[in-house]
Write a protein that holds these residues in place. Structure first.
Motif, PDB file in Angstrom:
ATOM      1  N   THR A  99      13.120 -24.167   0.387  1.00  0.00           N
ATOM      2  CA  THR A  99      12.058 -24.971   0.988  1.00  0.00           C
ATOM      3  C   THR A  99      11.251 -25.583  -0.142  1.00  0.00           C
ATOM      4  O   THR A  99      10.562 -24.881  -0.860  1.00  0.00           O
ATOM      5  N   GLU A 157       5.145 -28.158   3.862  1.00  0.00           N
ATOM      6  CA  GLU A 157       5.365 -28.227   5.306  1.00  0.00           C
ATOM      7  C   GLU A 157       6.653 -27.523   5.744  1.00  0.00           C
ATOM      8  O   GLU A 157       6.821 -27.213   6.924  1.00  0.00           O
ATOM      9  N   GLN A 158       7.550 -27.235   4.806  1.00  0.00           N
ATOM     10  CA  GLN A 158       8.741 -26.421   5.090  1.00  0.00           C
ATOM     11  C   GLN A 158       8.462 -24.955   4.785  1.00  0.00           C
ATOM     12  O   GLN A 158       8.906 -24.071   5.518  1.00  0.00           O
TER      13      GLN A 158
END
Length: 154
Positions: free
Chosen positions: A76, A80-81
């Motif tokens: 990630t 936002e991930q």
């Protein structure tokens, strides 16, 4: 090695390669000692890498007593991930398991973004941390109890 769903492939393979090389040098120069016995374990029965490869893992059991645990990076690369990934059930289970292993005397390490999992477990409170430079603002914001940060991960 504690492999979580969707880990960054390089974070696992580079570490496995390093231990293989160390074992080869030990065998050639000292007759095999020290020897690193490396296993890949998971809190799920099946784990897929970030590239989608199925990785055979041993299940975490109560009789598993590692000397060291290394958490590869999660795949990630953006906040936002990462933030939702840290709230996944397998990551929460891994956090509890890391806390348990640490309490039993295991040493814990992580590569790159894997440091976020250690910080979630509270294992970096009052300590220095090294993580990737592009997520360091999120790290500082989310984990104010760590002491200082070094940047790594290319």
């Amino acid at each position: 090695m504690l492999a979580l769903e969707g880990f960054w492939d390089t974070g696992l393979t580079v570490t496995l390669d390093a231990f293989t090389i160390a074992n080869n040098f030990a065998a050639a120069q000292t007759g095999g000692a020290p020897h690193f016995d490396v296993s890949i374990v998971g809190v799920r029965k099946k784990v897929r890498s970030g590239q989608g490869f199925a990785i055979p893992v041993k299940s975490v059991t109560s009789d598993l007593k590692p000397d060291w645990v290394i958490v590869p990076a999660l795949n990630t690369s953006r906040p936002e991930q990462l933030i939702p990934a840290l709230d996944r059930r397998d990551v929460r289970e891994a956090v509890k398991q890391l806390q348990s292993w640490y309490a039993e005397g295991a040493r814990i390490a992580a590569s790159c973004i894997g440091t976020f999992v250690l910080a979630e477990a509270g294992l970096l409170d009052g300590r220095d941390a090294t993580t990737t430079w592009w997520l360091s603002p999120l790290f500082r914001q989310r984990y104010p109890m760590f002491v200082s940060m070094r940047h790594a991960c290319w």
